[in-house]
Design a protein around this motif. Structure first.
Motif, PDB file in Angstrom:
ATOM      1  N   LEU A 147       1.905  24.473   7.576  1.00 38.18           N
ATOM      2  CA  LEU A 147       0.747  25.251   7.139  1.00 38.18           C
ATOM      3  C   LEU A 147      -0.012  24.478   6.062  1.00 38.18           C
ATOM      4  O   LEU A 147       0.593  23.738   5.275  1.00 38.18           O
ATOM      5  N   PRO A 148      -1.316  24.649   5.992  1.00 36.96           N
ATOM      6  CA  PRO A 148      -2.113  23.924   4.987  1.00 36.96           C
ATOM      7  C   PRO A 148      -1.662  24.213   3.558  1.00 36.96           C
ATOM      8  O   PRO A 148      -1.245  25.334   3.238  1.00 36.96           O
ATOM      9  N   GLU A 149      -1.766  23.209   2.727  1.00 36.68           N
ATOM     10  CA  GLU A 149      -1.365  23.308   1.321  1.00 36.68           C
ATOM     11  C   GLU A 149      -2.095  24.446   0.604  1.00 36.68           C
ATOM     12  O   GLU A 149      -1.532  25.100  -0.284  1.00 36.68           O
ATOM     13  N   ALA A 150      -3.325  24.713   0.981  1.00 34.61           N
ATOM     14  CA  ALA A 150      -4.108  25.763   0.324  1.00 34.61           C
ATOM     15  C   ALA A 150      -3.432  27.132   0.438  1.00 34.61           C
ATOM     16  O   ALA A 150      -3.567  27.961  -0.468  1.00 34.61           O
ATOM     17  N   LEU A 151      -2.701  27.368   1.504  1.00 32.23           N
ATOM     18  CA  LEU A 151      -2.020  28.655   1.679  1.00 32.23           C
ATOM     19  C   LEU A 151      -0.868  28.823   0.699  1.00 32.23           C
ATOM     20  O   LEU A 151      -0.483  29.938   0.366  1.00 32.23           O
ATOM     21  N   ARG A 152      -0.343  27.732   0.206  1.00 30.76           N
ATOM     22  CA  ARG A 152       0.808  27.794  -0.704  1.00 30.76           C
ATOM     23  C   ARG A 152       0.422  28.287  -2.092  1.00 30.76           C
ATOM     24  O   ARG A 152       1.288  28.616  -2.886  1.00 30.76           O
ATOM     25  N   GLN A 153      -0.864  28.348  -2.367  1.00 25.81           N
ATOM     26  CA  GLN A 153      -1.323  28.819  -3.673  1.00 25.81           C
ATOM     27  C   GLN A 153      -1.116  30.317  -3.841  1.00 25.81           C
ATOM     28  O   GLN A 153      -1.020  30.804  -4.964  1.00 25.81           O
ATOM     29  N   SER A 154      -1.045  31.033  -2.739  1.00 26.35           N
ATOM     30  CA  SER A 154      -0.843  32.477  -2.773  1.00 26.35           C
ATOM     31  C   SER A 154       0.428  32.832  -2.006  1.00 26.35           C
ATOM     32  O   SER A 154       0.467  32.712  -0.778  1.00 26.35           O
ATOM     33  N   PRO A 155       1.464  33.289  -2.705  1.00 20.56           N
ATOM     34  CA  PRO A 155       2.694  33.675  -2.004  1.00 20.56           C
ATOM     35  C   PRO A 155       2.449  34.756  -0.944  1.00 20.56           C
ATOM     36  O   PRO A 155       3.090  34.732   0.110  1.00 20.56           O
ATOM     37  N   TRP A 156       1.543  35.672  -1.200  1.00 18.79           N
ATOM     38  CA  TRP A 156       1.262  36.734  -0.230  1.00 18.79           C
ATOM     39  C   TRP A 156       0.637  36.162   1.036  1.00 18.79           C
ATOM     40  O   TRP A 156       1.023  36.528   2.143  1.00 18.79           O
ATOM     41  N   LEU A 157      -0.331  35.288   0.859  1.00 17.51           N
ATOM     42  CA  LEU A 157      -0.981  34.668   2.011  1.00 17.51           C
ATOM     43  C   LEU A 157      -0.001  33.770   2.763  1.00 17.51           C
ATOM     44  O   LEU A 157       0.047  33.775   3.999  1.00 17.51           O
ATOM     45  N   LEU A 158       0.789  33.028   2.018  1.00 11.72           N
ATOM     46  CA  LEU A 158       1.798  32.174   2.643  1.00 11.72           C
ATOM     47  C   LEU A 158       2.786  33.016   3.447  1.00 11.72           C
ATOM     48  O   LEU A 158       3.090  32.698   4.600  1.00 11.72           O
ATOM     49  N   ALA A 159       3.291  34.101   2.860  1.00 13.33           N
ATOM     50  CA  ALA A 159       4.256  34.955   3.552  1.00 13.33           C
ATOM     51  C   ALA A 159       3.651  35.533   4.829  1.00 13.33           C
ATOM     52  O   ALA A 159       4.316  35.568   5.870  1.00 13.33           O
ATOM     53  N   ALA A 160       2.405  35.968   4.756  1.00 13.13           N
ATOM     54  CA  ALA A 160       1.759  36.546   5.946  1.00 13.13           C
ATOM     55  C   ALA A 160       1.590  35.508   7.045  1.00 13.13           C
ATOM     56  O   ALA A 160       1.920  35.758   8.211  1.00 13.13           O
ATOM     57  N   CYS A 161       1.094  34.332   6.690  1.00 16.02           N
ATOM     58  CA  CYS A 161       0.890  33.277   7.692  1.00 16.02           C
ATOM     59  C   CYS A 161       2.225  32.755   8.226  1.00 16.02           C
ATOM     60  O   CYS A 161       2.362  32.477   9.420  1.00 16.02           O
ATOM     61  N   ALA A 162       3.210  32.652   7.342  1.00 22.12           N
ATOM     62  CA  ALA A 162       4.531  32.197   7.767  1.00 22.12           C
ATOM     63  C   ALA A 162       5.162  33.205   8.720  1.00 22.12           C
ATOM     64  O   ALA A 162       5.801  32.817   9.709  1.00 22.12           O
ATOM     65  N   ALA A 163       4.987  34.487   8.446  1.00 17.53           N
ATOM     66  CA  ALA A 163       5.520  35.515   9.342  1.00 17.53           C
ATOM     67  C   ALA A 163       4.886  35.385  10.718  1.00 17.53           C
ATOM     68  O   ALA A 163       5.572  35.500  11.739  1.00 17.53           O
ATOM     69  N   LEU A 164       3.588  35.134  10.754  1.00 17.94           N
ATOM     70  CA  LEU A 164       2.910  34.944  12.041  1.00 17.94           C
ATOM     71  C   LEU A 164       3.440  33.714  12.766  1.00 17.94           C
ATOM     72  O   LEU A 164       3.678  33.748  13.977  1.00 17.94           O
ATOM     73  N   CYS A 165       3.645  32.629  12.029  1.00 22.12           N
ATOM     74  CA  CYS A 165       4.173  31.400  12.635  1.00 22.12           C
ATOM     75  C   CYS A 165       5.576  31.616  13.188  1.00 22.12           C
ATOM     76  O   CYS A 165       5.866  31.260  14.341  1.00 22.12           O
ATOM     77  N   ALA A 166       6.457  32.180  12.369  1.00 22.35           N
ATOM     78  CA  ALA A 166       7.843  32.375  12.802  1.00 22.35           C
ATOM     79  C   ALA A 166       7.925  33.383  13.945  1.00 22.35           C
ATOM     80  O   ALA A 166       8.690  33.185  14.898  1.00 22.35           O
ATOM     81  N   THR A 167       7.134  34.443  13.865  1.00 19.54           N
ATOM     82  CA  THR A 167       7.130  35.441  14.929  1.00 19.54           C
ATOM     83  C   THR A 167       6.572  34.846  16.214  1.00 19.54           C
ATOM     84  O   THR A 167       7.089  35.109  17.308  1.00 19.54           O
ATOM     85  N   GLY A 168       5.541  34.016  16.090  1.00 16.85           N
ATOM     86  CA  GLY A 168       5.006  33.324  17.263  1.00 16.85           C
ATOM     87  C   GLY A 168       6.026  32.385  17.877  1.00 16.85           C
ATOM     88  O   GLY A 168       6.172  32.320  19.105  1.00 16.85           O
ATOM     89  N   ALA A 169       6.765  31.663  17.029  1.00 18.30           N
ATOM     90  CA  ALA A 169       7.821  30.774  17.525  1.00 18.30           C
ATOM     91  C   ALA A 169       8.906  31.585  18.225  1.00 18.30           C
ATOM     92  O   ALA A 169       9.403  31.194  19.293  1.00 18.30           O
ATOM     93  N   GLU A 170       9.262  32.721  17.654  1.00 23.59           N
ATOM     94  CA  GLU A 170      10.302  33.562  18.246  1.00 23.59           C
ATOM     95  C   GLU A 170       9.843  34.131  19.588  1.00 23.59           C
ATOM     96  O   GLU A 170      10.592  34.125  20.563  1.00 23.59           O
TER      97      GLU A 170
END
Length: 173
Positions: free
Chosen positions: A55-78
């Protein structure tokens, strides 16, 4: 690219360990492995980690945004991995049909929230500590590891297609 392959293999191995711990903690009745025939790897975890850590570095500035995007990534992978297993290997490793807010039994909200929660220590704590170790691994090992993984994946797929269920795989532990 080599870094992403190391990440894939490392988190596939960690995922295998998490599956063992989860099965023991929940006293799971389904005791088959959620991975390959020989290698102690769960590729869905490796794929999810690669997607999250890409995920882009810019998303890491916000834990909430990172968690949301990461959930989408992991759920998509699953979801994608479950779809692959069902369509190509004709087996189902997990079924979330009994859980709330699930989609085709492949993904569900409770586990998506777990992936979101796990993504924060992954990105902010674990991976920064593992990056120096991964950088020290010889690049020459990647090709042989990829070939062994490919061979194991082909044998696993062949076995599962013939057996028609996951009981053909051995459970360790």
């Amino acid at each position: 690219m080599i870094r992403l392959l190391w990440i894939f293999f490392l988190y596939s191995l960690i995922g295998f360990g998490l599956e063992l711990l989860f099965a023991r903690a929940t006293r799971a009745s389904k005791r088959d492995r959620k991975c390959l025939l020989f290698l102690p790897l769960c590729p869905v975890y490796g794929l999810g980690a690669v997607l999250i850590l890409s995920l882009p570095e810019a998303l890491r500035q916000s834990p909430w945004l990172l968690a949301a995007c990461a959930a989408l990534c992991a759920t998509g992978a699953e979801y994608g991995t479950a779809f692959f297993y069902e369509r190509v290997w004709h087996v189902r490793f997990w079924d979330y049909s009994a859980l709330p807010l699930q989609l085709h039994g492949r993904v569900c909200l409770p586990f998506s929230l777990i992936w979101a929660g796990l993504s924060l220590p992954l990105v902010y704590w674990l991976q920064p500590r593992l990056d120096p170790l991964l950088a020290a691994l010889p690049g020459l090992l990647v090709l042989p590891l990829c070939l062994v993984f490919l061979a194991d994946s082909l044998m696993t797929g062949n076995l599962l297609r013939r057996a028609g269920n996951t009981k053909a795989l051995i459970w360790y532990g």
